[in-house]
Design an enzyme around this catalytic site. Structure first.
Site, PDB file in Angstrom:
ATOM      1  N   ASP A  57       3.741  -6.303   3.287  1.00 33.14           N
ATOM      2  CA  ASP A  57       3.279  -5.252   4.206  1.00 33.14           C
ATOM      3  C   ASP A  57       3.517  -5.666   5.649  1.00 33.14           C
ATOM      4  O   ASP A  57       2.602  -5.754   6.451  1.00 33.14           O
ATOM      5  CB  ASP A  57       1.781  -4.956   3.968  1.00 33.14           C
ATOM      6  CG  ASP A  57       1.261  -3.836   4.858  1.00 33.14           C
ATOM      7  OD1 ASP A  57       2.078  -3.040   5.357  1.00 33.14           O
ATOM      8  OD2 ASP A  57       0.032  -3.772   5.068  1.00 33.14           O
ATOM      9  N   HIS A 102       0.843  -1.197   0.000  1.00 29.01           N
ATOM     10  CA  HIS A 102       0.000   0.000   0.000  1.00 29.01           C
ATOM     11  C   HIS A 102       0.874   1.242   0.000  1.00 29.01           C
ATOM     12  O   HIS A 102       1.920   1.284   0.651  1.00 29.01           O
ATOM     13  CB  HIS A 102      -1.014   0.006   1.145  1.00 29.01           C
ATOM     14  CG  HIS A 102      -0.448   0.026   2.526  1.00 29.01           C
ATOM     15  ND1 HIS A 102      -0.104   1.197   3.165  1.00 29.01           N
ATOM     16  CD2 HIS A 102      -0.186  -0.972   3.401  1.00 29.01           C
ATOM     17  CE1 HIS A 102       0.341   0.903   4.375  1.00 29.01           C
ATOM     18  NE2 HIS A 102       0.313  -0.392   4.550  1.00 29.01           N
ATOM     19  N   HIS A 132       3.314   2.491  12.834  1.00 31.70           N
ATOM     20  CA  HIS A 132       2.357   3.585  13.060  1.00 31.70           C
ATOM     21  C   HIS A 132       2.885   4.656  14.004  1.00 31.70           C
ATOM     22  O   HIS A 132       2.116   5.251  14.766  1.00 31.70           O
ATOM     23  CB  HIS A 132       1.010   3.045  13.589  1.00 31.70           C
ATOM     24  CG  HIS A 132       0.292   2.147  12.629  1.00 31.70           C
ATOM     25  ND1 HIS A 132      -0.946   1.622  12.903  1.00 31.70           N
ATOM     26  CD2 HIS A 132       0.624   1.702  11.386  1.00 31.70           C
ATOM     27  CE1 HIS A 132      -1.336   0.868  11.878  1.00 31.70           C
ATOM     28  NE2 HIS A 132      -0.398   0.904  10.955  1.00 31.70           N
ATOM     29  N   GLU A 165      -4.935   1.987   2.485  1.00 29.53           N
ATOM     30  CA  GLU A 165      -5.041   0.723   3.224  1.00 29.53           C
ATOM     31  C   GLU A 165      -5.262   1.000   4.686  1.00 29.53           C
ATOM     32  O   GLU A 165      -6.049   0.340   5.358  1.00 29.53           O
ATOM     33  CB  GLU A 165      -3.747  -0.092   3.028  1.00 29.53           C
ATOM     34  CG  GLU A 165      -3.776  -1.476   3.685  1.00 29.53           C
ATOM     35  CD  GLU A 165      -3.245  -1.520   5.121  1.00 29.53           C
ATOM     36  OE1 GLU A 165      -3.371  -2.566   5.752  1.00 29.53           O
ATOM     37  OE2 GLU A 165      -2.721  -0.501   5.608  1.00 29.53           O
ATOM     38  N   GLU A 166      -4.516   2.007   5.219  1.00 30.31           N
ATOM     39  CA  GLU A 166      -4.485   2.238   6.663  1.00 30.31           C
ATOM     40  C   GLU A 166      -5.856   2.583   7.231  1.00 30.31           C
ATOM     41  O   GLU A 166      -6.109   2.400   8.406  1.00 30.31           O
ATOM     42  CB  GLU A 166      -3.496   3.360   7.009  1.00 30.31           C
ATOM     43  CG  GLU A 166      -2.036   3.023   6.746  1.00 30.31           C
ATOM     44  CD  GLU A 166      -1.499   1.925   7.650  1.00 30.31           C
ATOM     45  OE1 GLU A 166      -2.252   1.362   8.459  1.00 30.31           O
ATOM     46  OE2 GLU A 166      -0.300   1.625   7.519  1.00 30.31           O
ATOM     47  N   ASP A 178       6.149   0.870   6.663  1.00 35.90           N
ATOM     48  CA  ASP A 178       4.713   0.639   6.481  1.00 35.90           C
ATOM     49  C   ASP A 178       4.155   1.702   5.562  1.00 35.90           C
ATOM     50  O   ASP A 178       3.685   2.723   6.020  1.00 35.90           O
ATOM     51  CB  ASP A 178       4.041   0.655   7.856  1.00 35.90           C
ATOM     52  CG  ASP A 178       2.594   0.206   7.817  1.00 35.90           C
ATOM     53  OD1 ASP A 178       2.158  -0.311   6.788  1.00 35.90           O
ATOM     54  OD2 ASP A 178       1.905   0.397   8.829  1.00 35.90           O
TER      55      ASP A 178
END
Lengths: 468, 468
Positions: B355, B281, B426, B327-328, B293
């Site tokens: 991912d 992503h 994140h 995606e997130e 990420d």
């Protein structure tokens, strides 16, 4: 005699010989008592409790902040609750430095927000911040090598990175960029200086710390970028386009403030007016909760003295625990202590400070007169079961002992493993979880052995070292 | 037949037997070619170059941000520059979520600033923030167990912590607090919910990530505290005094926004309209630069396809690299892709997504029909020199493949070691320095082997798995 220590080559030769020290030695009773306190300290959770209390009930305590006053009250209340014989607050005045909003944004060629923190003592940026192109310098020497006034208002970025080492030896060569970057930059015509954080981790966290100005050049603002942001800025600067950056640091000095050294004494029975001085600094930077720097040192030395007081009949001399004020901004509390005690310097028989994080102690060093090395060797033998070896007779004693050492006081170091210390030093990451409650008592045991035996020693360590 | 994979017990028994697969196998030529590409990929720096470019020239790229559009342009330009045969942008609409100022302060009994981040999708706090006492819950189940409406406006703090594991298995049990905490809290009468960050490090950095609302209860704001701050809050709550906290989260949805899935194809010679689908992503959270990420996944799969195109004569089928949008915030790009391709699902012969950070790949798993397991075993044999073992035939395929897998597409996983992934996931710490340029090519080699051999396979892996 000056420089008497020089010919001793670290006094290590003493180690290989039967004891030949001509001075007095410690009694077998004192040594047995010290071993008992050591083993008791290894079982004590007192230091961790004190540190938990300080980091939870006070937290960050930058000199001059609201929490600074709470920290002083905390220290006084704890000394009293722990049963110290005498507790005293000693005023320390200084021009307060405060921190507001901080930001650094790359505007072009690719917009990025960078993690930045102002260096302690820096002037602020003008309203609206400073917007300028960035110029890269590998280290302070490279900036020094630029022609005067050649930067033409650019922001100088000094990219050198601190190396990791157990004894923290990477700090000195790296920290000069923090200390002197702004003044060198100003001479070269920079509008501001950014440095790569003086630290060893890759956390996206900036390390603050003191800088100083050379009065011969204008004062320009100075900040530190986190290591990942410093990497990013280097990558941006490796491309052909100029890198424009907007820097805002709302910081500066506002007014005179009075804080306090917090002093707690455990009285000696024979020479109560003579002191073994252990301690730490009570202030921290404003970013973390000062668990490692230097709550750990305060908790360790307070606990060590408490365990001595609770578990021994008497001491020949007194033990003084000093929680120095405002170390982080230039040893101001320590200098105030020394100035106030200038006439009583010869009552300070030896000192040690804990101010190097939360690692275990691996080495004991001293700076004493030769006739006291026999007693130092005896102390080292009681420390040995803690995994501590003797280093040399060239100890520095810790930052807050510099003024006292310079005034002639003997000193010792209980050197901690600092391999990870500079991952957290002067950052938001300086929090209680970085302290291992299981390994903390080793530090307490070492300080208890040192302070108790130094206080029981009837000879002297050379409190007039400079005059020998 | 449904659940055909169940009886295979991970297909591991195949490993102990001579190949008995009845389906088609790959040719020796294809296997030799794949081994050559694998070894070539191990020498290639292309993936790291792409990741350096994305993190430096775009940086954080939260869906709907200014940088999201730059990321889309970056992806398109890179596919074109790398010589992909067909490049396409596929529109994806969504209600944009934006983040402003965030703060959490303990007001009493001891003032502290806590490091907090809003959870993605959260509503904001009202003007002036929310000030309320905090109530501790060990985990989401403990909050569930509280009587409805019993919190009376308190802030619910859910303290459970994620456990570290190579395969990331600690994430699922912990992340339910992030996902459902706000709706459970609202039912119990909370004014807001704070969780301990879903992450494994002790860095004083908060982990963001998506939450969702149950439409049957009011929406209340939700944030995550860094692990050290969660520790501190627990310590404060272990004392008798109530803990009052002021929470400000200036976040929320503003307007509909259109972003794009970025698609790059390498054409096959025999069946150009049938695709092996690899990808990643392209969006990230706004805090780090999305290096792990999922910049790593994009760079890895883009480089793998490029190396195949540059170093092989032809492929039986096409290879499609999809850089999924958003995606997130709920696989929105992947769902849009599947919806747009619903009539062509049987042209998607097998898929895999990268991912899971920057760790080396240790395991290859598939979810294919039994007749394709012989070919899967052949692929596994070419992967073996990379230190990759075969897992089972129960692969999930990666988050963005869920809509495609649910529509019947065969999938594979190239499982990475995620031991450290959730230290950075994140957070602001998701930056390029966390990627080892030396170990990245192993990932590229694995994707190149998989994609090339899957594209050379003349049989099918079961693109109608659900209908068997």
């Amino acid at each position: 005699m000056h420089n008497w220590g020089k010919g001793l080559a670290g006094a290590l030769w003493l180690w290989c010989l039967p004891i030949v020290a001509s001075g007095q030695l410690l009694s077998d009773d004192a040594l047995a008592e010290a071993a008992a306190i050591r083993d008791m300290a290894l079982e004590s959770g007192l230091a961790y409790e004190l540190l938990e209390s300080l980091t939870t009930e006070v937290g960050p305590r930058m000199a001059g902040s609201e929490a600074d006053a709470r920290a002083v009250a905390w220290g006084k209340a704890k000394f009293e609750a722990l049963g110290f014989d005498h507790v005293e607050l000693q005023p320390v005045k200084f021009p307060r430095w405060v921190r507001g909003e901080e930001s650094a944004r790359v505007l072009s060629p690719y917009p990025h927000r960078l993690v930045v923190t102002a260096l302690g003592g820096s002037v602020g940026t003008p309203a609206g911040g400073i917007t300028a192109n960035v110029k890269l310098f590998e280290n302070l020497a490279a900036l020094e090598a630029a022609p005067d006034d050649s930067l033409d208002g650019a922001i100088a970025f000094i990219a050198n990175r601190m190396e990791r080492a157990r004894n923290g030896s990477g700090y000195g060569p790296a920290v000069i960029a923090r200390r002197d970057g702004a003044s060198v930059g100003a001479r070269k015509g920079a509008s501001a200086v950014l440095i790569r954080s003086i630290g060893t981790s890759n956390d996206r966290i900036a390390h603050t710390g003191l800088m100083r100005y050379n009065f011969a050049v204008p004062k320009i603002p100075a900040g530190a970028l986190s290591n990942p942001d410093a990497d990013l800025l280097e990558r941006l600067l490796s491309r052909p386009e100029p890198v424009s950056l907007q820097l805002t640091l709302e910081v500066g000095r506002d007014r005179e403030y009075t804080t306090y050294n917090v002093i707690g004494d455990i009285h000696g029975s024979e020479k109560p007016d003579e002191f073994v001085v252990i301690g730490c600094h009570l202030d921290s930077w404003d970013v973390g909760t000062g668990a490692l720097d230097d709550g750990f040192g305060c908790a360790t030395t307070m606990a060590a003295a408490t365990l001595i007081a609770r578990n021994t009949e008497s001491r020949h001399r007194s033990i003084r625990v000093i929680l120095y004020a405002i170390e982080e901004q230039g040893l101001i509390g320590a200098r105030a202590y020394q100035a106030a005690q200038a006439d009583q310097m010869n009552q300070h028989i030896i000192g040690a400070e804990s101010d190097f994080g939360a690692g275990p102690i691996y080495q004991f060093s001293s700076k004493v007169k030769p006739s006291a090395l026999g007693a130092i060797e005896q102390i080292a033998q009681v420390l040995e079961p803690l995994g501590i070896t003797f280093g040399n007779n060239e100890a520095g004693g810790g930052p807050d002992l510099i003024p006292l050492r310079d005034a002639g006081m003997a000193v010792a170091n209980l050197n901690q493993d600092g391999t990870k210390y500079f991952d957290y030093h002067h950052t938001v990451n300086d929090t209680l979880d970085k302290v291992d409650p299981e390994s903390m008592p080793q530090n307490v045991a070492a300080y208890a052995v040192f302070a108790y035996l130094a206080a029981q020693y009837t000879g002297d360590f050379g409190f007039d070292l400079n005059e020998e």
